[in-house]
Design a protein around this motif. Structure first.
Motif, PDB file in Angstrom:
ATOM      1  N   SER A   1      -4.249  11.040   2.428  1.00 47.54           N
ATOM      2  CA  SER A   1      -4.859  10.928   1.099  1.00 47.54           C
ATOM      3  C   SER A   1      -5.509   9.556   0.990  1.00 47.54           C
ATOM      4  CB  SER A   1      -3.790  11.103   0.011  1.00 47.54           C
ATOM      5  OG  SER A   1      -2.843  10.052   0.067  1.00 47.54           O
ATOM      6  N   GLU A   2      -6.186   9.332  -0.100  1.00 47.24           N
ATOM      7  CA  GLU A   2      -6.797   8.026  -0.322  1.00 47.24           C
ATOM      8  C   GLU A   2      -5.692   6.992  -0.542  1.00 47.24           C
ATOM      9  OE1 GLU A   2      -9.863   5.889  -3.427  1.00 47.24           O
ATOM     10  OE2 GLU A   2     -10.016   8.052  -3.090  1.00 47.24           O
ATOM     11  N   GLU A   3      -5.787   5.876   0.173  1.00 46.58           N
ATOM     12  CA  GLU A   3      -4.781   4.820   0.078  1.00 46.58           C
ATOM     13  C   GLU A   3      -4.831   4.152  -1.291  1.00 46.58           C
ATOM     14  OE1 GLU A   3      -3.377   2.113   3.589  1.00 46.58           O
ATOM     15  OE2 GLU A   3      -5.190   1.267   2.694  1.00 46.58           O
ATOM     16  N   GLU A   4      -3.664   3.955  -1.880  1.00 46.29           N
ATOM     17  CA  GLU A   4      -3.564   3.259  -3.162  1.00 46.29           C
ATOM     18  C   GLU A   4      -3.083   1.841  -2.907  1.00 46.29           C
ATOM     19  OE1 GLU A   4      -1.185   5.544  -5.914  1.00 46.29           O
ATOM     20  OE2 GLU A   4      -2.096   7.420  -5.235  1.00 46.29           O
TER      21      GLU A   4
ATOM     22  N   ARG B   1       6.260  12.661  -9.534  1.00 44.07           N
ATOM     23  CA  ARG B   1       5.927  11.409  -8.849  1.00 44.07           C
ATOM     24  C   ARG B   1       7.166  10.728  -8.289  1.00 44.07           C
ATOM     25  NH1 ARG B   1       4.745   9.061 -14.689  1.00 44.07           N
ATOM     26  NH2 ARG B   1       6.903   8.973 -15.365  1.00 44.07           N
TER      27      ARG B   1
ATOM     28  N   PHE C   1       3.726   6.840  -7.604  1.00 46.77           N
ATOM     29  CA  PHE C   1       2.944   7.546  -6.598  1.00 46.77           C
ATOM     30  C   PHE C   1       3.155   9.037  -6.833  1.00 46.77           C
ATOM     31  CE2 PHE C   1       2.172   9.460  -2.420  1.00 46.77           C
ATOM     32  CZ  PHE C   1       0.944   8.894  -2.106  1.00 46.77           C
TER      33      PHE C   1
ATOM     34  N   SER D   1      -3.580  -1.072  -5.596  1.00 48.13           N
ATOM     35  CA  SER D   1      -3.454  -2.015  -6.711  1.00 48.13           C
ATOM     36  C   SER D   1      -1.992  -2.222  -7.115  1.00 48.13           C
ATOM     37  CB  SER D   1      -4.261  -1.527  -7.922  1.00 48.13           C
ATOM     38  OG  SER D   1      -3.733  -0.298  -8.366  1.00 48.13           O
TER      39      SER D   1
ATOM     40  N   PHE E   1       5.024   0.472  -9.271  1.00 53.93           N
ATOM     41  CA  PHE E   1       3.980   1.489  -9.374  1.00 53.93           C
ATOM     42  C   PHE E   1       4.596   2.874  -9.283  1.00 53.93           C
ATOM     43  CE2 PHE E   1       3.975  -0.154  -4.989  1.00 53.93           C
ATOM     44  CZ  PHE E   1       4.387   0.971  -4.292  1.00 53.93           C
TER      45      PHE E   1
ATOM     46  N   LEU F   1       0.828  -1.198   0.000  1.00 55.54           N
ATOM     47  CA  LEU F   1       0.000   0.000   0.000  1.00 55.54           C
ATOM     48  C   LEU F   1       0.867   1.254   0.000  1.00 55.54           C
ATOM     49  CD1 LEU F   1      -2.350  -1.229   2.869  1.00 55.54           C
ATOM     50  CD2 LEU F   1      -2.701  -1.489   0.409  1.00 55.54           C
ATOM     51  N   ARG F   2       0.302   2.358  -0.506  1.00 56.48           N
ATOM     52  CA  ARG F   2       0.990   3.643  -0.437  1.00 56.48           C
ATOM     53  C   ARG F   2      -0.016   4.745  -0.143  1.00 56.48           C
ATOM     54  NH1 ARG F   2       0.076   0.270  -4.507  1.00 56.48           N
ATOM     55  NH2 ARG F   2      -0.466   1.258  -6.452  1.00 56.48           N
ATOM     56  N   ASN F   3       0.528   5.773   0.540  1.00 53.92           N
ATOM     57  CA  ASN F   3      -0.324   6.828   1.040  1.00 53.92           C
ATOM     58  C   ASN F   3       0.532   8.046   1.353  1.00 53.92           C
ATOM     59  OD1 ASN F   3      -2.607   8.077   2.036  1.00 53.92           O
ATOM     60  ND2 ASN F   3      -3.153   6.410   3.418  1.00 53.92           N
TER      61      ASN F   3
END
Length: 179
Positions: free
Chosen positions: A114-117, A141, A154, A119, A152, A104-106
């Motif tokens: 922020s909304e947790e990402e 990013r 971010f 996928s 990914f 997860l990232r945030n």
């Protein structure tokens, strides 16, 4: 590559400005007798000069034999109360959760997460196995690689990259190298 200085929570911080013993400007490799004291988890270190496009942080380690989770946080000195860790902005929080097989990232800016990402194409960590995480800072990013594979991106929530000056690592892992 980001230069890190090491400091252990609530421990002597004489080693705040380590020199690289291997001559590689990207990785900090303290002498063997110092490594267990300096790279122990929980870990806190300074990112000299803050982040900027083109800088990268490399974290090499080994997942614990029976892991639960681990977190990597890049935090800022941009908060008014920079001595209060819980009030600092978190530019990037990476959380590996083994039971859910999620990475997860945030981010937290001005006290709001922020909304947790969540996928990801696959979960890259295996219990009792080594890993290499690279956090590349670009203009818009962070680009995250695990074991050489881009996992990914971010996008920055914190706009002043130079204020991102601290790394914190905690959880079910051993750190072997940082750079």
């Amino acid at each position: 590559m980001a230069e890190l200085s090491m400091e252990k929570d609530a421990v002597n911080t004489e080693d705040d400005h380590l020199n690289n013993s291997l001559g590689d400007p990207g990785l900090i490799s303290p002498d063997k007798e110092d490594i267990s004291r300096i790279l122990t988890v929980p870990f806190k270190g300074r990112i000299r000069g803050g982040m900027r496009p083109g800088k990268k942080i490399i974290i090499m380690g080994i997942v614990d034999p029976e892991p639960d989770s681990f977190d990597i946080n890049l935090t800022c000195s941009c908060s008014k109360e920079k001595d209060e860790e819980e009030l600092r902005d978190v530019a990037l929080k990476l959380s590996a959760r083994f039971a859910e097989r999620q990475f997860l990232r945030n981010a937290r800016v001005s006290g709001k997460w922020s909304e947790e990402e969540a996928s990801i194409a696959y979960f890259p960590f295996i219990q009792d196995q080594p890993f290499r995480i690279e956090i590349h800072c670009e203009h818009q990013r962070f680009r995250i690689f695990v074991d050489g594979h881009q996992l990914f991106d971010f996008y920055h929530k914190v706009k002043s990259l130079m204020t991102i000056d601290t790394i914190r690592i905690d959880g079910s892992l051993q750190i072997t190298k940082l750079g």
